[in-house]
Scaffold this active site. Structure first.
Site, mmCIF file in Angstrom:
data_model
loop_
_atom_site.group_PDB
_atom_site.id
_atom_site.type_symbol
_atom_site.label_atom_id
_atom_site.label_comp_id
_atom_site.label_asym_id
_atom_site.label_seq_id
_atom_site.Cartn_x
_atom_site.Cartn_y
_atom_site.Cartn_z
ATOM 1 N N ASN A 83 -6.528 4.168 -6.817
ATOM 2 C CA ASN A 83 -7.734 4.735 -6.221
ATOM 3 C C ASN A 83 -8.793 5.019 -7.285
ATOM 4 O OD1 ASN A 83 -9.450 5.409 -4.200
ATOM 5 N ND2 ASN A 83 -8.645 7.453 -3.852
ATOM 6 N N GLY B 295 -13.878 -1.718 -6.311
ATOM 7 C CA GLY B 295 -15.195 -1.182 -5.946
ATOM 8 C C GLY B 295 -15.207 -0.308 -4.709
ATOM 9 N N GLY B 296 -14.038 0.195 -4.276
ATOM 10 C CA GLY B 296 -14.012 1.111 -3.129
ATOM 11 C C GLY B 296 -14.676 0.474 -1.926
ATOM 12 N N SER C 298 -7.621 1.159 3.644
ATOM 13 C CA SER C 298 -8.152 0.622 2.388
ATOM 14 C C SER C 298 -9.339 -0.297 2.674
ATOM 15 C CB SER C 298 -7.047 -0.180 1.701
ATOM 16 O OG SER C 298 -7.550 -0.881 0.590
ATOM 17 N N SER C 299 -10.082 -0.598 1.613
ATOM 18 C CA SER C 299 -11.133 -1.624 1.725
ATOM 19 C C SER C 299 -10.777 -2.863 0.915
ATOM 20 C CB SER C 299 -12.466 -1.076 1.205
ATOM 21 O OG SER C 299 -12.884 0.005 1.980
ATOM 22 N N ASP D 187 -7.968 8.491 0.649
ATOM 23 C CA ASP D 187 -8.479 7.395 1.480
ATOM 24 C C ASP D 187 -8.227 7.633 2.974
ATOM 25 O OD1 ASP D 187 -9.759 5.879 -0.362
ATOM 26 O OD2 ASP D 187 -8.255 4.312 -0.518
ATOM 27 N N THR E 183 -10.191 -0.110 -9.180
ATOM 28 C CA THR E 183 -9.123 -0.860 -8.566
ATOM 29 C C THR E 183 -9.146 -2.105 -9.410
ATOM 30 O OG1 THR E 183 -9.529 0.143 -6.436
ATOM 31 C CG2 THR E 183 -8.685 -2.103 -6.381
ATOM 32 N N ARG F 169 0.834 -1.191 0.000
ATOM 33 C CA ARG F 169 0.000 0.000 0.000
ATOM 34 C C ARG F 169 0.876 1.250 0.000
ATOM 35 N NH1 ARG F 169 -5.217 1.791 -0.986
ATOM 36 N NH2 ARG F 169 -6.129 2.926 0.745
HETATM 37 N N1 GLY Z 1 -8.643 3.121 -2.859
HETATM 38 C C1 GLY Z 1 -9.662 2.253 -2.473
HETATM 39 C C2 GLY Z 1 -9.268 1.343 -1.372
HETATM 40 O O1 GLY Z 1 -8.104 1.064 -1.192
HETATM 41 O O2 GLY Z 1 -10.105 0.875 -0.655
#
Ligand code: GLY
Length: 565
Positions: A397, A469-470, A448-449, A419, A377, A101
């Site tokens: 992102n 998908g965020g 992050s998700s 984020d 993503t 990350r």
């Molecule tokens: N940028 C979206 C995530 O990492 O969740």
């Protein structure tokens, strides 16, 4: 009966989303015995499959696919961003997570995106050089290869270099993607020069798309190794751009970047083992937490996508996203109560106040969220004949990140700094509310998700999955797991079935096309607001059963491709 229903859904979903089926019949999963690759771009799948066919392992194929995606799918494939990779081997029964990350630059600070009135300036947090975190992709992929791969970095880069140098044919998805972000991609000359012709018009479907600067950057990395990106000419290009446009990333930030090997989050769901990404992602914690809550209900009997099942899932999701806002952040900086969040006892406790009716989100905690859309993503899943599987999600992102290509280096910068929680209680681009745990701090990773996930059955790799998908990544991933485990769907049906989502705020159940009016009416009777929006995620998945790989490429992406041999 269920099978007929699923097939109808499948045809419907494919009819709606799939414009361009590239490899055969998609009404059943692709089956193979010696290797399987599922990515969101057929060229990346093809290159990764060649690696497996040549005797490489899943990690070799994964790194090759990731670099190929950086060329063929610049909206999300990247070297200017970061991500997470889970690797599992059947023989050692170990699952490890590589965290690559992005990190905040050393000069970043808590209120850096607040204007003079203390409001979040979204233009700066999303579309400026300040929105970029220090990229982790090149270091992360190099680490994966060094620790678990068998081929060299330059071998893994070869197909990507060729694709950048000689170009590839533009697909309708690529063409539409660039057009949809025309304004953003024309703001900086370096981006405009890459994505548009000299006269400013867009490249057309069928044109060849060549990326000369990107090819040179990849060649430098191939020649000098990953450190070239962090200390060599590429690093200099990044820092030159930062200085020119008020960005924060310095040579020291790049030099000091390093990926981490982490222990994935582990939980169980109805006798299956779930491994998913640990902080700085919230993904694993909440995939496990939501499944733990759902385990208190007989979801299988309630039925696939029935109003009762959707209600239970929505209420479980709502409760998990409250915790996300409160507790989740980079565990190198804050204490994340992972054990508690993923415990069965806590899930049982949460399930106790789920009634037959909706719990208004405001009763759990107040908030207010806008609904910015981005799905960009990208996830891929790979399995080899040696018992390895790789589940990788990486990103810049937004679609095309900040839209800023590094001058002379040819790749897009991420806008991952958005984020972070720029101001406690104020939602980010995905409508996600954050707090102190995810505040901006120097060298910290933004929450992050992303939820690359591996499910094991009796110690053997069973499911490899994950999605873009965020904020919807977590819920997309767990629905595919539930579709397989609770509803016994084959992997393609599980991937294709219409999905729902709840994230606490906005207080609504978001659904894709394909739910019946009756179901929606029943949910409304339980007090839910149900809103149909764009499709969610692109979950590229593999199921492994009795030595056979079943690959399912998500039909929500027309370039998705599952290939096996
Ligand atoms: N940028 C979206 C995530 O990492 O969740």
């Amino acid at each position: 009966m269920l099978r007929t229903k699923i097939f109808t859904i499948l045809v419907l979903v494919q009819g709606v989303f799939a414009q361009n089926i590239l490899e055969g019949d998609r009404s059943v999963p692709i089956e193979s015995k010696d290797g399987m690759v599922v990515t969101s771009h057929f060229l990346a799948s093809q290159e990764a499959l060649k690696v497996l066919k040549n005797g490489g392992n899943a990690i070799d194929a994964a790194v090759t696919a990731a670099f190929a995606l950086a060329v063929t799918q610049p909206r999300s494939g990247n070297i200017g961003g970061g991500g997470f990779m889970l690797v599992s081997n059947d023989k050692t029964n170990k699952v490890i997570a590589i965290d690559y990350r992005e990190k905040a630059p050393a000069a970043a600070y808590k209120d850096m995106f607040l204007d003079k009135d203390k409001n979040v300036d979204k233009k700066i947090s999303r579309f400026s050089h300040k929105s970029a975190g220090v990229p982790g992709t090149v270091a992360g992929l190099a680490l994966a290869l060094k620790k678990y791969g068998t081929i060299s970095l330059s071998t893994a880069l070869k197909p990507a270099i060729k694709l950048a140098q000689e170009g590839f044919i533009i697909t309708p998805r690529f063409y539409k993607g660039v057009l949809s972000k025309e304004k953003r991609l024309k703001k900086y000359k370096a981006s405009k020069d890459v994505f548009f012709k000299k006269d400013g018009s867009a490249y057309q479907v069928g044109d060849r798309f060549i990326q000369k600067d990107l090819a040179k950057t990849l060649k430098r990395i191939s020649k000098y190794g990953a450190q070239e990106f962090y200390t060599g000419k590429t690093a200099k290009y990044i820092v030159e751009d930062m200085k020119k446009h008020g960005g924060l990333i310095t040579m020291n930030d790049l030099k000091n970047y390093s990926p981490s090997i982490r222990k994935p989050v582990h939980g169980t769901y109805r006798s299956y083992d779930i491994y998913s990404m640990s902080p700085p992602s919230s993904g694993g914690a909440h995939v496990v937490q939501i499944l733990n809550i759902m385990e208190n209900y007989d979801i299988s009997s309630l039925g696939h996508n029935s109003a009762d099942t959707i209600h239970i899932m929505a209420e479980s999701m709502r409760r998990a996203y409250v915790d996300r806002a409160e507790y989740l952040g980079d565990s190198d900086f804050v204490k994340v109560p992972l054990k508690g969040l993923t415990s069965k006892a806590y899930a049982k406790e949460l399930s106790k106040n789920i009634t037959n009716q909706r719990t208004p989100s405001k009763d759990l905690k107040a908030g207010n969220a806008p609904g910015y859309e981005s799905n960009e993503t990208t996830h891929f899943s790979i399995a080899d004949k040696f018992g390895n599987v790789v589940s990788n999600t990486y990103t810049i992102n937004f679609s095309y990140g900040s839209g800023i290509i590094v001058n002379k280096a040819g790749f897009l910068l991420n806008n991952e700094m958005d984020d972070f929680s720029a101001k406690p209680g104020v939602a980010n681009a995905y409508g996600l509310i954050g707090g102190e745990s995810n505040k901006i701090e120097p060298n910290k990773r933004m929450l992050s998700s992303m939820s690359p996930t591996i499910v094991k059955k009796d110690g053997k790799n069973f499911l490899v999955t994950g999605s873009p998908g965020g904020s919807r990544i977590i819920t997309t991933t767990l629905q595919v797991i539930s579709n397989v485990i609770d509803h016994n769907l084959n992997i393609l049906a599980a991937v294709s079935a219409p999905r729902m989502h709840h994230q606490w705020f906005p207080d609504e159940i978001r659904i894709e096309e394909g739910f019946s009016k009756d179901t929606i009416k029943l949910l409304e009777q339980k007090g839910h607001k149900v809103v149909q929006k764009k499709s969610m995620g692109a979950i590229q998945s593999i199921m492994i059963k009795d030595g056979i790989f079943y690959g399912a490429a998500d039909p929500r992406r027309s370039t998705s491709s599952a290939l096996g041999f």
